[in-house]
Design a protein around this motif. Structure first.
Motif, PDB file in Angstrom:
ATOM      1  N   PRO A  44       0.832  -1.210   0.000  1.00 26.73           N
ATOM      2  CA  PRO A  44       0.000   0.000   0.000  1.00 26.73           C
ATOM      3  C   PRO A  44       0.865   1.257   0.000  1.00 26.73           C
ATOM      4  CG  PRO A  44      -0.643  -1.506   1.754  1.00 26.73           C
ATOM      5  CD  PRO A  44       0.642  -2.004   1.191  1.00 26.73           C
ATOM      6  N   PRO A  45       0.584   2.201  -0.880  1.00 28.07           N
ATOM      7  CA  PRO A  45       1.421   3.398  -0.984  1.00 28.07           C
ATOM      8  C   PRO A  45       1.342   4.312   0.232  1.00 28.07           C
ATOM      9  CG  PRO A  45      -0.481   3.592  -2.414  1.00 28.07           C
ATOM     10  CD  PRO A  45      -0.511   2.209  -1.842  1.00 28.07           C
ATOM     11  N   ASN A  46       0.232   4.284   0.959  1.00 31.55           N
ATOM     12  CA  ASN A  46       0.071   5.203   2.085  1.00 31.55           C
ATOM     13  C   ASN A  46       0.090   4.490   3.435  1.00 31.55           C
ATOM     14  OD1 ASN A  46      -2.277   3.868   1.599  1.00 31.55           O
ATOM     15  ND2 ASN A  46      -3.584   5.669   1.534  1.00 31.55           N
ATOM     16  N   LEU A  47       0.656   3.293   3.488  1.00 33.80           N
ATOM     17  CA  LEU A  47       0.724   2.530   4.729  1.00 33.80           C
ATOM     18  C   LEU A  47       2.151   2.048   4.927  1.00 33.80           C
ATOM     19  CD1 LEU A  47      -1.008   1.399   7.050  1.00 33.80           C
ATOM     20  CD2 LEU A  47      -1.349  -0.643   5.674  1.00 33.80           C
ATOM     21  N   TYR A  50       4.150  -2.019   6.385  1.00 35.62           N
ATOM     22  CA  TYR A  50       3.342  -3.221   6.183  1.00 35.62           C
ATOM     23  C   TYR A  50       3.327  -3.640   4.717  1.00 35.62           C
ATOM     24  CZ  TYR A  50       1.479  -2.636  10.859  1.00 35.62           C
ATOM     25  OH  TYR A  50       1.359  -2.517  12.215  1.00 35.62           O
ATOM     26  N   VAL A  51       3.301  -4.947   4.509  1.00 35.09           N
ATOM     27  CA  VAL A  51       3.050  -5.553   3.209  1.00 35.09           C
ATOM     28  C   VAL A  51       1.866  -6.491   3.423  1.00 35.09           C
ATOM     29  CG1 VAL A  51       3.955  -7.120   1.442  1.00 35.09           C
ATOM     30  CG2 VAL A  51       5.438  -5.409   2.444  1.00 35.09           C
ATOM     31  N   ILE A  52       0.901  -6.462   2.528  1.00 35.18           N
ATOM     32  CA  ILE A  52      -0.294  -7.280   2.683  1.00 35.18           C
ATOM     33  C   ILE A  52      -0.211  -8.461   1.733  1.00 35.18           C
ATOM     34  CG2 ILE A  52      -2.804  -7.299   2.480  1.00 35.18           C
ATOM     35  CD1 ILE A  52      -2.645  -4.273   3.179  1.00 35.18           C
ATOM     36  N   LEU A  53      -0.489  -9.645   2.268  1.00 34.78           N
ATOM     37  CA  LEU A  53      -0.478 -10.868   1.465  1.00 34.78           C
ATOM     38  C   LEU A  53      -1.888 -11.437   1.384  1.00 34.78           C
ATOM     39  CD1 LEU A  53       2.671 -12.720   2.825  1.00 34.78           C
ATOM     40  CD2 LEU A  53       2.442 -11.524   0.674  1.00 34.78           C
ATOM     41  N   SER A  89      -7.663   1.502  -3.467  1.00 36.92           N
ATOM     42  CA  SER A  89      -8.482   2.179  -4.472  1.00 36.92           C
ATOM     43  C   SER A  89      -7.871   3.523  -4.817  1.00 36.92           C
ATOM     44  CB  SER A  89      -9.909   2.360  -3.975  1.00 36.92           C
ATOM     45  OG  SER A  89      -9.936   3.235  -2.890  1.00 36.92           O
ATOM     46  N   ARG A  90      -8.023   3.885  -6.068  1.00 36.39           N
ATOM     47  CA  ARG A  90      -7.464   5.142  -6.547  1.00 36.39           C
ATOM     48  C   ARG A  90      -8.477   6.248  -6.305  1.00 36.39           C
ATOM     49  NH1 ARG A  90      -4.454   6.828 -11.980  1.00 36.39           N
ATOM     50  NH2 ARG A  90      -2.975   7.922 -10.750  1.00 36.39           N
ATOM     51  N   ALA A 123       0.605  10.369 -11.071  1.00 30.04           N
ATOM     52  CA  ALA A 123       0.968   9.118 -10.399  1.00 30.04           C
ATOM     53  C   ALA A 123       1.477   9.384  -8.986  1.00 30.04           C
ATOM     54  CB  ALA A 123       2.018   8.375 -11.211  1.00 30.04           C
ATOM     55  N   LYS A 124       2.191  10.490  -8.824  1.00 31.26           N
ATOM     56  CA  LYS A 124       2.733  10.839  -7.505  1.00 31.26           C
ATOM     57  C   LYS A 124       1.788  11.741  -6.719  1.00 31.26           C
ATOM     58  CE  LYS A 124       7.593  10.702  -8.843  1.00 31.26           C
ATOM     59  NZ  LYS A 124       8.811  11.508  -8.945  1.00 31.26           N
ATOM     60  N   GLY A 125       0.779  12.305  -7.387  1.00 27.59           N
ATOM     61  CA  GLY A 125      -0.117  13.242  -6.716  1.00 27.59           C
ATOM     62  C   GLY A 125       0.541  14.582  -6.473  1.00 27.59           C
ATOM     63  N   GLU A 126       1.443  14.968  -7.375  1.00 24.05           N
ATOM     64  CA  GLU A 126       2.181  16.215  -7.207  1.00 24.05           C
ATOM     65  C   GLU A 126       2.051  17.081  -8.455  1.00 24.05           C
ATOM     66  OE1 GLU A 126       5.817  14.573  -4.409  1.00 24.05           O
ATOM     67  OE2 GLU A 126       6.154  14.788  -6.553  1.00 24.05           O
ATOM     68  N   VAL A 127       2.393  18.341  -8.295  1.00 25.33           N
ATOM     69  CA  VAL A 127       2.376  19.288  -9.398  1.00 25.33           C
ATOM     70  C   VAL A 127       3.647  20.147  -9.299  1.00 25.33           C
ATOM     71  CG1 VAL A 127       0.996  20.987  -8.138  1.00 25.33           C
ATOM     72  CG2 VAL A 127       0.953  20.996 -10.606  1.00 25.33           C
ATOM     73  N   VAL A 128       4.258  20.421 -10.449  1.00 30.94           N
ATOM     74  CA  VAL A 128       5.440  21.278 -10.499  1.00 30.94           C
ATOM     75  C   VAL A 128       4.970  22.681 -10.858  1.00 30.94           C
ATOM     76  CG1 VAL A 128       7.659  21.692 -11.619  1.00 30.94           C
ATOM     77  CG2 VAL A 128       6.907  19.353 -11.194  1.00 30.94           C
ATOM     78  N   LEU A 129       5.346  23.650 -10.025  1.00 29.79           N
ATOM     79  CA  LEU A 129       4.885  25.022 -10.179  1.00 29.79           C
ATOM     80  C   LEU A 129       6.044  25.965 -10.433  1.00 29.79           C
ATOM     81  CD1 LEU A 129       2.508  25.217  -7.081  1.00 29.79           C
ATOM     82  CD2 LEU A 129       1.863  24.740  -9.446  1.00 29.79           C
TER      83      LEU A 129
END
Length: 152
Positions: A44-47, A50-53, A89-90, A123-129
């Motif tokens: 999970p990207p935000n956890l 932990y790795v879930i199996l 989920s996205r 994909a990263k949820g970022e923006v370059v300003l």
């Protein structure tokens, strides 16, 4: 008559920052030892930590993680399927912007400044300003939830 395969989700505790390495080691062990009963390895990207199996049983998971470096054991109990779906989920984060839009930074060190969007990294949820109120060209990368669209 064949017994249906039960699929349960187990959380494996790992050292923070080593989730992907542990997942790759688990995958390699599954392939080399031809282990049956593991259906998915989820990082999970935000956890962190932990790795879930997704596996048929606890015995499969315990034999799989034994001796894996950076794996610290199992978390107690099973994870419900709906919780896993929430984790993976996205979801859209923040406003939808495109290059050229003028935005206002609403939090962080550049709070209150006007900026122009150079590119969006969804994909990263970022923006370059490109900060407009700077005396010299200054490009910064901020999360999408820290901006608000001013002009299109």
């Amino acid at each position: 008559m064949e017994k249906p395969n039960m699929r349960n989700y187990y959380a494996v505790k790992v050292i923070g920052g080593q989730e992907i390495n542990v997942a790759l080691m688990l995958e390699e062990r599954i392939k080399t030892n031809n282990i049956k009963g593991v259906y998915a390895i989820i990082v999970p990207p935000n956890l962190k930590g932990y790795v879930i199996l997704e596996a048929e049983g606890l015995h499969v998971v315990k034999t799989l993680i034994s001796g894996i470096r950076n794996a610290r054991g199992l978390a107690q109990g099973l994870l419900p399927r709906d919780e896993i779906l929430k984790i993976v989920s996205r979801k859209t984060v923040g406003p939808i912007v495109k290059p050229g839009d003028i935005v206002e930074v609403v939090s962080g060190p550049f709070r209150g400044t006007q900026a122009q969007v150079v590119r969006v990294e969804e994909a990263k949820g970022e923006v370059v300003l490109n900060i407009l109120e700077s005396a010299f060209p200054l490009q910064v990368t901020v999360p999408l939830d820290q901006i608000k669209v001013s002009k299109r």
